[in-house]
Write a protein that holds these residues in place. Structure first.
Motif, PDB file in Angstrom:
ATOM      1  N   THR A 119       0.785  -1.142  -0.031  1.00 30.24           N
ATOM      2  CA  THR A 119       0.124   0.044  -0.018  1.00 30.24           C
ATOM      3  C   THR A 119       0.820   1.334   0.008  1.00 30.24           C
ATOM      4  N   ALA A 120       0.434   2.046  -1.058  1.00 27.39           N
ATOM      5  CA  ALA A 120       1.399   3.285  -0.973  1.00 27.39           C
ATOM      6  C   ALA A 120       0.836   4.255  -0.042  1.00 27.39           C
ATOM      7  N   SER A 121       1.595   5.401   0.064  1.00 31.61           N
ATOM      8  CA  SER A 121       1.054   6.425   1.065  1.00 31.61           C
ATOM      9  C   SER A 121      -0.117   7.100   0.861  1.00 31.61           C
ATOM     10  N   ASN A 150      10.644   0.676  -4.532  1.00 29.78           N
ATOM     11  CA  ASN A 150       9.844   0.761  -3.283  1.00 29.78           C
ATOM     12  C   ASN A 150       9.805   2.024  -2.687  1.00 29.78           C
ATOM     13  N   ALA A 151      10.851   2.653  -2.575  1.00 33.16           N
ATOM     14  CA  ALA A 151      11.178   3.955  -1.943  1.00 33.16           C
ATOM     15  C   ALA A 151      10.152   4.978  -2.542  1.00 33.16           C
ATOM     16  N   ILE A 152      10.201   4.964  -3.830  1.00 34.10           N
ATOM     17  CA  ILE A 152       9.677   5.900  -4.601  1.00 34.10           C
ATOM     18  C   ILE A 152       8.235   5.851  -4.458  1.00 34.10           C
ATOM     19  N   ASP A 153       7.532   4.548  -4.196  1.00 33.77           N
ATOM     20  CA  ASP A 153       6.231   4.392  -4.177  1.00 33.77           C
ATOM     21  C   ASP A 153       5.931   4.587  -2.416  1.00 33.77           C
ATOM     22  N   GLU A 154       6.672   4.582  -1.605  1.00 33.36           N
ATOM     23  CA  GLU A 154       6.452   5.016  -0.401  1.00 33.36           C
ATOM     24  C   GLU A 154       6.281   6.224  -0.216  1.00 33.36           C
ATOM     25  N   ILE A 155       7.081   7.122  -0.810  1.00 34.12           N
ATOM     26  CA  ILE A 155       7.035   8.602  -0.872  1.00 34.12           C
ATOM     27  C   ILE A 155       5.842   8.966  -1.656  1.00 34.12           C
ATOM     28  N   GLY A 156       5.311   8.371  -2.591  1.00 35.87           N
ATOM     29  CA  GLY A 156       3.963   8.532  -3.282  1.00 35.87           C
ATOM     30  C   GLY A 156       4.055   9.956  -4.226  1.00 35.87           C
ATOM     31  N   GLY A 169      24.379   5.277 -12.404  1.00 36.94           N
ATOM     32  CA  GLY A 169      25.546   5.804 -12.399  1.00 36.94           C
ATOM     33  C   GLY A 169      26.423   5.350 -11.226  1.00 36.94           C
ATOM     34  N   GLY A 170      26.109   4.508 -10.184  1.00 40.60           N
ATOM     35  CA  GLY A 170      26.591   4.258  -9.180  1.00 40.60           C
ATOM     36  C   GLY A 170      26.849   5.112  -8.097  1.00 40.60           C
ATOM     37  N   ASP A 171      25.976   6.184  -8.092  1.00 41.72           N
ATOM     38  CA  ASP A 171      25.802   7.220  -6.946  1.00 41.72           C
ATOM     39  C   ASP A 171      24.667   6.687  -6.009  1.00 41.72           C
ATOM     40  N   ASP A 172      25.291   5.698  -5.029  1.00 38.43           N
ATOM     41  CA  ASP A 172      24.042   5.381  -4.157  1.00 38.43           C
ATOM     42  C   ASP A 172      23.901   6.296  -3.084  1.00 38.43           C
ATOM     43  N   VAL A 173      24.933   7.268  -2.793  1.00 41.25           N
ATOM     44  CA  VAL A 173      24.894   8.005  -1.622  1.00 41.25           C
ATOM     45  C   VAL A 173      24.033   9.147  -1.990  1.00 41.25           C
ATOM     46  N   GLY A 174      24.358   9.717  -3.185  1.00 41.73           N
ATOM     47  CA  GLY A 174      23.447  10.692  -3.673  1.00 41.73           C
ATOM     48  C   GLY A 174      22.143  10.356  -3.947  1.00 41.73           C
ATOM     49  N   LEU A 175      21.761   9.128  -4.368  1.00 44.29           N
ATOM     50  CA  LEU A 175      20.539   8.630  -4.498  1.00 44.29           C
ATOM     51  C   LEU A 175      19.798   8.576  -3.205  1.00 44.29           C
ATOM     52  N   VAL A 176      20.232   8.157  -2.191  1.00 40.71           N
ATOM     53  CA  VAL A 176      19.630   7.931  -0.975  1.00 40.71           C
ATOM     54  C   VAL A 176      19.300   9.265  -0.533  1.00 40.71           C
ATOM     55  N   GLU A 177      20.262  10.269  -0.367  1.00 42.40           N
ATOM     56  CA  GLU A 177      20.197  11.756  -0.071  1.00 42.40           C
ATOM     57  C   GLU A 177      19.026  12.413  -0.869  1.00 42.40           C
ATOM     58  N   ASN A 178      18.811  11.855  -2.282  1.00 46.44           N
ATOM     59  CA  ASN A 178      17.883  12.647  -2.946  1.00 46.44           C
ATOM     60  C   ASN A 178      16.451  12.365  -2.473  1.00 46.44           C
ATOM     61  N   LEU A 179      16.277  10.984  -2.397  1.00 43.65           N
ATOM     62  CA  LEU A 179      14.816  10.479  -1.997  1.00 43.65           C
ATOM     63  C   LEU A 179      14.540  10.835  -0.512  1.00 43.65           C
ATOM     64  N   LYS A 186      11.418  13.970   3.223  1.00 45.95           N
ATOM     65  CA  LYS A 186      11.428  14.585   4.483  1.00 45.95           C
ATOM     66  C   LYS A 186      10.677  16.318   4.077  1.00 45.95           C
ATOM     67  N   LYS A 187      10.948  16.724   2.925  1.00 49.28           N
ATOM     68  CA  LYS A 187      10.354  17.961   2.452  1.00 49.28           C
ATOM     69  C   LYS A 187       8.443  17.815   2.465  1.00 49.28           C
ATOM     70  N   TYR A 188       8.257  16.755   2.095  1.00 47.21           N
ATOM     71  CA  TYR A 188       6.739  16.376   1.952  1.00 47.21           C
ATOM     72  C   TYR A 188       6.091  15.500   3.067  1.00 47.21           C
ATOM     73  N   ASN A 189       6.911  15.215   4.147  1.00 49.55           N
ATOM     74  CA  ASN A 189       6.537  14.659   5.324  1.00 49.55           C
ATOM     75  C   ASN A 189       5.880  13.007   4.972  1.00 49.55           C
ATOM     76  N   ARG A 190       6.776  12.415   4.097  1.00 48.12           N
ATOM     77  CA  ARG A 190       6.634  10.940   3.599  1.00 48.12           C
ATOM     78  C   ARG A 190       7.601  10.110   4.148  1.00 48.12           C
ATOM     79  N   PRO A 191       7.004   8.876   4.410  1.00 46.23           N
ATOM     80  CA  PRO A 191       8.162   7.846   4.918  1.00 46.23           C
ATOM     81  C   PRO A 191       9.037   7.594   3.781  1.00 46.23           C
ATOM     82  N   CYS A 192      10.224   7.227   4.091  1.00 45.13           N
ATOM     83  CA  CYS A 192      11.384   6.528   2.847  1.00 45.13           C
ATOM     84  C   CYS A 192      12.211   5.812   3.826  1.00 45.13           C
TER      85      CYS A 192
END
Length: 507
Positions: A29-31, A60-66, A256-266, A271-277
């Protein structure tokens, strides 16, 4: 890319994905409360197992954020990009005749049409390939700015040849922009909202309507048409930088192998839209290291080969890519071919249109506005389970074919206007779904390249149609029958597509 690998034990994060008795992922179930299966389109294609595992976690993370306000911003400003592409193509066709007359009718009369399509062709390949190398963000922002600057300068062109150069440059920026609009939007979309990608094509019809309004007001001075359009596109390109403030897309960061940037991005978006991730760097790293998405040097022939061969990584992906390119080629010939022959065909049959500019532009505007509603209907149809994307395209192509055959019965100006409106509506059901389907089923690491080549095939056919208009006999009904037959062929190709994105997430 497909890689030879030995069977491996699933990572602990893959094991965490519970399965139901049928072997499918249990519904999540998405947000926003909607339910989806959580199945990735290319997950079973024997691609890099680390990439598959990481892609599943990112989806899954993108779906969590919705769906968030950020997606609304992308829908608006990426939609403007759709509108710009239709604007620059139609503006060129509308100003070509008065500009040719102003420059003494010296040169190749269809030169601007070919220049526009040539620019669109090069732009699609350049920016499509470039977006897989340098990332979506820079290509997304730069392409529209180049388009706007070139349009303003085109209004001051001192000769027919120089106008052709700047028209090509307008196409170069706009052609790349169109490739990136769908790619960027898709790579931020939750799985249960991917159908909105089809709906976004309603901006295409809006752009055509705006073109009609600009030309209606300024066609007595074609230079003002370009000044006005260029200024409008410049405003849109600035809004992209100041309103959206696009970060690199998470799926490009993944490949591109930027796992750190990816996690920070999502995490930042959540956080900005008060959604779980719940995505963490540790979860991504536990999946292993992705291989084969880039060469050692990103600006090399080897890099180009990787992105092209990645579109044929398996037999099924290769078949999908081939059929997609064939579809773009067919509609690239069918759509302009009809309009190339239409005016002469109508004159031969004694169908004369209105001469009063008010009625000329009224009819033109009616047809363009009708095109806005095709993608709206397509967005609804493609989200119906038993239709999905494939059968929505089949329906759109067959209905368009029927009305093209019906066009042979047109005998009056009013009938011509009515059929023009209906065809504009029907063809956009097919076209809008194809625009969305193409990036949905392409692998993320090579999505922009595949999308760009698809659009490039479309532009090549546009150039060919312009040449046909110069050398062919336009007095018979044969071209209309050929156009109708081409849409029948598109329906067959759509039926044969091996992937159905409905209920699945882009990989």
């Amino acid at each position: 890319m497909a890689t030879d690998h030995h069977p491996r034990e699933p990572s602990r994060y893959e094991k965490e994905a519970e399965m139901d008795p049928s072997g499918e992922m249990k519904s999540q179930t998405a947000s926003d409360g909607s339910v989806h299966k959580g199945e990735d389109i290319l997950a079973m294609q024997d691609l890099d197992p680390a990439l598959n595992a990481k892609m599943h976690l990112v989806n899954n993370a993108i779906d969590e954020i919705g769906w968030t306000n950020y997606h609304w911003k992308l829908f608006m400003l990426n939609g403007f990009g759709y509108a710009v592409d239709s604007m620059i193509t139609l503006i060129q066709s509308n100003i070509a005749a008065p500009a040719f007359k102003e420059f003494g009718s010296v040169g190749y009369a269809n030169g601007q049409n070919i220049a526009s399509y040539a620019g669109l062709l090069v732009g699609a390949i350049f920016w499509g390939f470039g977006a897989d190398i340098i990332g979506r963000r820079w290509a997304f922002n730069l392409s529209l700015f180049i388009c706007s600057a070139a349009a303003i300068v085109a209004g001051a062109a001192p000769s027919w040849a120089s106008l052709g150069f700047f028209v090509a440059l307008v196409g170069f920026g706009g052609g790349g922009n169109l490739v990136l609009d769908t790619t960027v939007f898709l790579e931020y979309l939750p799985g249960n909202k991917q159908w909105v990608l089809t709906l976004m094509a309603c901006w295409w019809g809006l752009g055509q309507a705006v073109t009609g309004a600009i030309c209606w007001g300024f066609l007595v001075g074609w230079r003002y048409v370009y000044f006005t359009a260029g200024a409008l596109v410049l405003v849109l390109s600035l809004l992209r930088v100041t309103v959206v403030r696009l970060k690199e897309t998470p799926k490009y960061q993944l490949t591109g192998g930027d796992d750190v940037g990816l996690v920070e991005n999502l995490q930042s978006l959540a956080k900005k839209y008060n959604r779980p991730c719940s995505l963490t760097l540790e979860k991504l790293e536990a999946c292993g290291k992705i291989q084969g998405t880039h060469s050692e040097s990103r600006f090399s022939l080897a890099e180009f080969k990787i992105h092209v061969s990645g579109l044929f990584a398996t037999k099924k992906i290769g078949l999908s890519t081939t059929l997609i390119w064939l579809s773009w080629t067919l509609i690239g010939l069918a759509y302009p071919l009809f309009y190339v022959f239409l005016s002469t065909y109508l004159k031969v049959r004694g169908v004369t249109g209105p001469t009063d500019p008010f009625y000329v532009w009224r009819n033109y505007t009616l047809a363009n506005i009708s095109g806005i509603f095709g993608p709206i209907v397509a967005g609804f149809l493609c989200n119906i389970k038993f239709l999905g994307r494939k059968y929505t395209m089949v329906i759109g192509a067959l209905v368009t074919m029927a009305f093209f055959f019906g066009y042979t019965a047109v005998h009056t100006s009013d009938e011509n206007t009515a059929f023009s409106c209906i065809i504009a509506f029907c063809v956009n059901i097919y076209y809008s779904c194809l625009y969305a389907y193409t990036p949905e089923v392409l692998p993320t690491a090579h999505r922009a390249t595949g999308n760009g080549i698809s659009v490039a095939f479309n532009r090549i056919m546009g150039i060919i149609s312009a040449v046909i208009a110069t050398v062919a006999d336009t007095r018979t009904t044969v071209p209309i029958y050929i156009t109708a037959a081409l849409y029948a062929a598109m329906a067959v190709v759509a039926f044969c597509f091996p992937f159905e994105p409905y209920g699945r997430r882009s990989s």
